[in-house]
Design an enzyme around this catalytic site. Structure first.
Site, PDB file in Angstrom:
ATOM      1  N   ASP A  67      -3.018   2.437 -11.188  1.00  0.00           N
ATOM      2  CA  ASP A  67      -2.317   3.126 -12.176  1.00  0.00           C
ATOM      3  C   ASP A  67      -2.024   2.667 -13.485  1.00  0.00           C
ATOM      4  O   ASP A  67      -2.012   1.194 -13.627  1.00  0.00           O
ATOM      5  CB  ASP A  67      -1.096   3.621 -11.517  1.00  0.00           C
ATOM      6  CG  ASP A  67      -0.278   2.426 -10.788  1.00  0.00           C
ATOM      7  OD1 ASP A  67      -0.450   1.421 -11.053  1.00  0.00           O
ATOM      8  OD2 ASP A  67       0.819   2.730 -10.022  1.00  0.00           O
ATOM      9  N   ASN A 135      11.245   4.388  -2.903  1.00  0.00           N
ATOM     10  CA  ASN A 135      11.294   5.848  -2.385  1.00  0.00           C
ATOM     11  C   ASN A 135      10.025   6.020  -1.447  1.00  0.00           C
ATOM     12  O   ASN A 135       9.585   7.290  -1.341  1.00  0.00           O
ATOM     13  CB  ASN A 135      11.565   6.517  -3.541  1.00  0.00           C
ATOM     14  CG  ASN A 135      10.314   6.664  -4.593  1.00  0.00           C
ATOM     15  OD1 ASN A 135       9.433   5.883  -4.392  1.00  0.00           O
ATOM     16  ND2 ASN A 135      10.365   7.469  -5.666  1.00  0.00           N
ATOM     17  N   HIS A 137       7.155   5.508  -2.713  1.00  0.00           N
ATOM     18  CA  HIS A 137       5.904   5.814  -3.540  1.00  0.00           C
ATOM     19  C   HIS A 137       4.822   4.772  -3.142  1.00  0.00           C
ATOM     20  O   HIS A 137       5.068   3.668  -3.020  1.00  0.00           O
ATOM     21  CB  HIS A 137       6.198   6.117  -4.694  1.00  0.00           C
ATOM     22  CG  HIS A 137       6.475   4.966  -6.003  1.00  0.00           C
ATOM     23  ND1 HIS A 137       7.321   5.056  -6.803  1.00  0.00           N
ATOM     24  CD2 HIS A 137       5.957   3.803  -5.718  1.00  0.00           C
ATOM     25  CE1 HIS A 137       7.447   3.939  -7.376  1.00  0.00           C
ATOM     26  NE2 HIS A 137       6.510   3.078  -6.743  1.00  0.00           N
ATOM     27  N   GLU A 142       4.719   9.846  -6.078  1.00  0.00           N
ATOM     28  CA  GLU A 142       5.902   9.947  -5.801  1.00  0.00           C
ATOM     29  C   GLU A 142       6.142  10.880  -4.437  1.00  0.00           C
ATOM     30  O   GLU A 142       5.410  11.684  -4.509  1.00  0.00           O
ATOM     31  CB  GLU A 142       6.896  10.510  -7.125  1.00  0.00           C
ATOM     32  CG  GLU A 142       6.599   9.655  -8.097  1.00  0.00           C
ATOM     33  CD  GLU A 142       7.651   8.585  -8.251  1.00  0.00           C
ATOM     34  OE1 GLU A 142       8.108   7.850  -7.146  1.00  0.00           O
ATOM     35  OE2 GLU A 142       7.718   7.969  -9.179  1.00  0.00           O
TER      36      GLU A 142
HETATM   37  C1  F6R Z   1       2.115  -0.609  -8.983  1.00  0.00           C
HETATM   38  C2  F6R Z   1       2.424   0.582  -8.443  1.00  0.00           C
HETATM   39  C3  F6R Z   1       3.676   0.726  -7.687  1.00  0.00           C
HETATM   40  C4  F6R Z   1       4.452  -0.685  -7.250  1.00  0.00           C
HETATM   41  C5  F6R Z   1       5.848  -0.293  -6.528  1.00  0.00           C
HETATM   42  C6  F6R Z   1       6.400  -1.495  -6.055  1.00  0.00           C
HETATM   43  O1  F6R Z   1       0.758  -0.834  -9.538  1.00  0.00           O
HETATM   44  O2  F6R Z   1       1.483   1.331  -8.040  1.00  0.00           O
HETATM   45  O3  F6R Z   1       3.529   1.629  -6.431  1.00  0.00           O
HETATM   46  O4  F6R Z   1       3.565  -1.230  -6.148  1.00  0.00           O
HETATM   47  O5  F6R Z   1       6.554   0.461  -7.598  1.00  0.00           O
HETATM   48  O6  F6R Z   1       6.892  -2.222  -7.365  1.00  0.00           O
HETATM   49  P1  F6R Z   1       7.380  -3.724  -7.129  1.00  0.00           P
HETATM   50  O7  F6R Z   1       6.252  -4.645  -6.470  1.00  0.00           O
HETATM   51  O8  F6R Z   1       7.485  -4.254  -8.516  1.00  0.00           O
HETATM   52  O9  F6R Z   1       8.580  -3.464  -6.259  1.00  0.00           O
END
Ligand code: F6R
Length: 240
Positions: A67, A135, A137, A142
């Site tokens: 993403d 959450n 995701h 989401e």
């Molecule tokens: C990142 C992504 C997100 C993160 C998730 C956890 O490319 O797609 O899904 O993997 O938000 O983020 P961290 O590792 O910062 O807790």
């Protein structure tokens, strides 16, 4: 789903790096699906060290990232393009032309979504690395994202904007939209590797591994994938 529980973050990073190294050792032109965020940074350090020791080479490896924020140019320090160069690509022997991220500044974002989905159709991930949102995701899918979704534009939820604001000077600077691989694109990977660390991920880890398979927790869809490795530290595993 194989769940590996490690003592702490460093051990999680080492174990998860082993999974990626194995894939690259077996297939020198593997397609790595990559993630940004705080969690994979230690794992990327392990890959950089393995490359420096010539244990693995990324010369023929290709990458596709999950993403990107909408509206941040590549050069912006908070863009995921910048993050990947800074935390991995600039420190390994990969050909930067073999790295791919969706563009959050394309003039026609719908066309960009279609382009990225078509690219993923030609580049099935040998392994897709995922972090986990508090959450539930995965990517920026989401809660309530349809399981059959492909690359799309999302409005980030309040909780994700709040989680991600720690990396910006002010919460008002966090972009409110992102472009992300869809859940179907993630499920198409041959193998999925999930990493999570810390108590704030414990609920999401529980829902992913033991909860019902529901669009309320996007990561729960992984229970339907035939080859998933989850590497979590004790804090993240504390509700399992
Ligand atoms: C990142 C992504 C997100 C993160 C998730 C956890 O490319 O797609 O899904 O993997 O938000 O983020 P961290 O590792 O910062 O807790």
């Amino acid at each position: 789903m194989e769940v590996i529980i490690t003592k702490n973050y460093d051990e999680m990073s080492k174990k998860a790096a082993e999974v990626i190294k194995d894939v690259v050792k077996k297939n020198h032109s593997a397609v790595l699906g990559l993630a940004t965020g705080t969690t994979p940074i230690g794992l990327y350090k392990e890959l950089i060290a393995a490359c420096a020791k010539k244990e693995i080479s990324f010369k023929n490896v290709k990458t596709v990232n999950l993403d990107e924020y909408v509206g941040l140019p590549k050069e912006h320090v908070q863009s995921y393009d910048y993050f990947m160069k800074d935390n991995l690509f600039n420190h390994i022997d990969i050909d930067i032309k073999n790295t791919n991220l969706p563009s959050g500044v394309a003039p026609d974002l719908d066309a960009e979504c279609a382009r990225y989905t078509a690219l993923l159709g030609k580049m099935k991930q040998s392994v897709q690395l995922l972090g986990l949102g508090s959450n539930g995701h995965i990517g920026f899918n989401e809660p309530k994202t349809p399981f059959d979704s492909t690359t799309h534009i999302v409005n980030l939820t309040e909780s994700t904007i709040k989680d991600n604001s720690r990396l910006f000077d002010d919460i008002s600077e966090v972009p409110t939209k992102a472009i992300t691989m869809g859940i179907a694109n993630i499920m198409n990977a041959e193998k999925v590797l999930v990493v999570a660390s810390g108590k704030n991920k414990a609920k999401a880890v529980y829902s992913m591994v033991k909860g019902p398979v529901t669009e309320d927790c996007p990561a729960s869809v992984l229970q339907r994938h035939p080859d998933v490795v989850v590497v979590v530290d004790e804090d993240a595993a504390s509700l399992l």
